[in-house]
Write an enzyme that holds these catalytic residues in place. Structure first.
Site, PDB file in Angstrom:
ATOM      1  CB  ALA A  55      -0.933  -0.008   1.212  1.00 38.53           C
ATOM      2  CG  ASN A 139      12.976   0.701   7.140  1.00 38.17           C
ATOM      3  OD1 ASN A 139      11.907   0.990   7.676  1.00 38.17           O
ATOM      4  ND2 ASN A 139      13.434   1.349   6.083  1.00 38.17           N
ATOM      5  CB  ILE A 162      12.707  -2.892  -2.321  1.00 40.55           C
ATOM      6  CG1 ILE A 162      12.593  -3.669  -3.635  1.00 40.55           C
ATOM      7  CG2 ILE A 162      12.700  -1.386  -2.597  1.00 40.55           C
ATOM      8  CD1 ILE A 162      11.253  -3.493  -4.353  1.00 40.55           C
ATOM      9  CG  ASP A 195      21.859   1.879  -7.221  1.00 38.55           C
ATOM     10  OD1 ASP A 195      21.483   3.005  -6.869  1.00 38.55           O
ATOM     11  OD2 ASP A 195      21.937   0.914  -6.434  1.00 38.55           O
ATOM     12  CG  HIS A 222      20.658   0.846  -2.925  1.00 38.43           C
ATOM     13  ND1 HIS A 222      20.581   1.503  -4.141  1.00 38.43           N
ATOM     14  CD2 HIS A 222      19.620   1.310  -2.194  1.00 38.43           C
ATOM     15  CE1 HIS A 222      19.545   2.314  -4.135  1.00 38.43           C
ATOM     16  NE2 HIS A 222      18.947   2.227  -2.956  1.00 38.43           N
TER      17      HIS A 222
END
Ligand SMILES: NC(=O)c1ccc[n+]([C@@H]2O[C@H](COP(=O)([O-])OP(=O)(O)OC[C@H]3O[C@@H](n4cnc5c(N)ncnc54)[C@H](O)[C@@H]3O)[C@@H](O)[C@H]2O)c1
Ligand SMILES: O=C(O)C[C@H](O)C(=O)O
Length: 358
Positions: A55, A139, A162, A195, A222
Site C-alpha cells: 500500500a 526498517n 527493496i 542504480d 546501495h
C-alpha cells in the site's frame, strides 16, 4: 410517489455499481451472485507473487505493474494498512493475474503461503538530510518480522528485498533464514536495479544515446560511495573524459538523494523504483520459467570480494542466483572507488548481522 420510488431504485442500482460489496457481485435485476459461484476457474498458468508493503509509495505502482505482467497468475498484496482499497482498485484491471489483499500481521502467513516470488518494499523512506542508514532502527525490525514469515510459509521463494538500508537489510534477512534453517543464498537478492536504471539514463544523456541501448554495470552496494558504476565497462563500448566520469559517478551515487531533496519531505523515489523493481522481478520470473541468459546486477551473498555480500552481475535461473560474475578489469578510478565502497559496506553488513545475532 411512483416517480420518486423509481428514482430511489435507480439511485440504489447506481450506488451498488459504484460501491460494490467486496465479496458479492451485485447484478441488476437479480439476487446476489457470490464470487465463488462465478464460472471463473481462477489461476491462469504463471507464477505466484507477493508484495509486502503493497500500500506504500513503491508498493502501489509496483502492484499495478505486476498485475500487468503476463507471467504472474496470482498477486498477493500485503501491508499493515490500506490493502483492501488498493486490492479492490487493482483487481478491476482486465489482466490475467488474480489479486488478493491481506491486512495486518495475522494475515501475513496467508499472504505468503505458496508464493514463488516475494517482493519487499515495506518500511519507512528517507527525508531530506537523512542517510539510508538512519532508517535502520525502524526498517531492521520490519524486515526481520517479514523474513520470519517467509521462512515459515514460503522458504523456497525468491526474495527481492527493496527496504533500506539494503546493505544491512539483506544481511538481516540472511541471518533470519539461517536461524530458521531455511537459508539458501541463491534465493535472497537485494534490489540495486534502480542504480542501474539511473546509470543507463544518465550515461545515455551524456553520450546522446537512447537509454534503452545502454547497459552500465553498477556494483558494490546501495548507498552513497558503495554504489560503484563501472563506466569502463559500459555497453556499447565508449570512453569518458575525467570530468564526465566524475560527474556521472557522483550523479549515480547521489541519485536517491536528488529525488529525496526534490520531494522535500514527501518521501523518496517511488515511481522509478516501482519501474526498476518490476524490471528486476520480471527477470526473476523469466529465470524461474527457465529462460537462458538472464543477467542482472543485485546485492547477494558473494565471493567476488572478501566481503560476505556484494552487488555485481549475476546470472539468474530456476534456482535463483546460478552464477556470479567477477568484476572484470577496473581502471584506477574504479579501483580507488572499490576500496572506499568495501570499507563502508563492511560496517553496514556487520551492523545487519549483529542486529540478529546480538
Ligand atoms: N532499494 C532501492 O533502490 C530503494 C528505492 C527506493 C526506496 N527504497 C526503500 O523502500 C522502502 C519503502 O519506500 P516507500 O517510498 O514505498 O515508503 P512508504 O512509506 O510510502 O511505504 C512503505 C509501506 O510499508 C508499509 N509497512 C510498514 N511496516 C510494515 C510491516 N511491518 N509489514 C508490511 N508493510 C509495512 C507501510 O504501511 C507503507 O504502506 C523504504 O525503506 C525506502 O528507503 C529502496
Ligand atoms: O534514496 C533513497 O533513500 C531511496 C532509494 O534508496 C533510492 O536510491 O532512491
Amino acid at each position: 410517489m411512483q416517480a420518486s420510488a423509481d428514482v430511489n431504485q435507480r439511485i440504489a442500482r447506481i450506488s451498488a455499481h459504484i460501491n460494490p460489496p467486496t465479496d458479492n457481485l451485485q447484478m441488476e435485476g437479480s439476487s446476489n451472485l457470490k464470487r465463488e459461484n462465478c464460472r471463473a476457474k481462477g489461476g491462469s498458468p504463471g507464477f505466484k507473487v507477493a508484495i509486502l508493503g503493497a500500500a506504500g509509495g513503491i508498493g502501489q505502482p509496483l502492484a499495478m505493474l505486476m498485475k500487468m505482467n503476463p507471467l504472474v497468475s496470482v498477486l498477493h498484496l500485503y501491508d499493515v494498512v490500506n490493502t483492501p482499497g488498493v486490492t479492490a482498485d487493482i483487481s478491476h484491471m482486465d489482466t490475467g493475474a488474480v489479486v488478493r489483499g491481506f491486512l495486518g500481521q495475522q494475515q501475513l502467513g496467508d499472504a505468503l503461503t505458496g508464493m514463488d516470488l516475494v517482493i519487499i518494499p515495506a518500511g519507512v523512506p528517507r527525508k531530506p538530510g537523512m542517510t539510508r542508514d538512519d532508517l535502520f532502527n525502524i526498517n531492521a525490525g520490519i524486515v526481520r518480522t517479514l523474513c520470519e514469515g517467509i521462512s515459515k510459509c514460503c522458504p523456497k521463494a525468491i526474495v527481492n528485498l527493496i527496504s533500506n538500508p539494503v546493505n544491512s537489510t539483506v544481511p538481516i534477512a540472511a541471518e533470519v533464514f539461517k536461524n530458521a534453517n531455511t537459508y539458501d543464498p541463491r534465493l535472497l537478492l537485494g534490489v540495486t536495479m534502480l542504480d542501474v536504471v539511473r546509470a543507463n539514463t544518465f550515461v545515455a544523456e551524456v553520450l546522446g544515446l537512447d537509454p534503452r541501448d545502454v547497459d552500465v554495470p553498477v556494483v558494490g552496494g546501495h548507498a552513497g560511495v558503495t554504489i560503484l558504476p563501472l563506466l569502463s565497462q559500459v555497453k556499447p563500448p565508449c570512453s569518458f573524459t575525467q570530468e564526465e566520469t566524475e560527474y556521472l559517478t557522483s550523479r549515480i551515487q547521489n541519485g536517491g538523494t536528488e529525488v529525496v531533496e526534490a520531494k522535500a519531505g514527501a518521501g523518496s523515489a517511488t515511481l522509478s523504483m516501482a519501474y526498476a523493481a518490476v524490471k528486476f522481478a520480471d527477470a526473476c520470473l523469466h529465470a524461474l520459467r527457465g529462460d537462458a541468459g538472464v543477467v542482472q546486477c543485485a546485492f547477494v551473498s558473494s565471493q567476488v570480494t572478501e566481503l560476505p555480500f556484494f552487488a555485481s552481475r549475476v546470472r539468474l535461473g530456476r534456482n535463483g542466483v546460478e552464477e556470479i560474475y567477477p568484476l572484470g578489469p577496473l581502471n584506477e578510478y574504479e579501483r580507488v572507488g572499490l576500496e572506499k565502497a568495501k570499507k563502508e559496506l563492511a560496517g553496514s553488513i556487520e551492523k545487519g548481522v549483529s542486529f540478529i545475532r546480538k
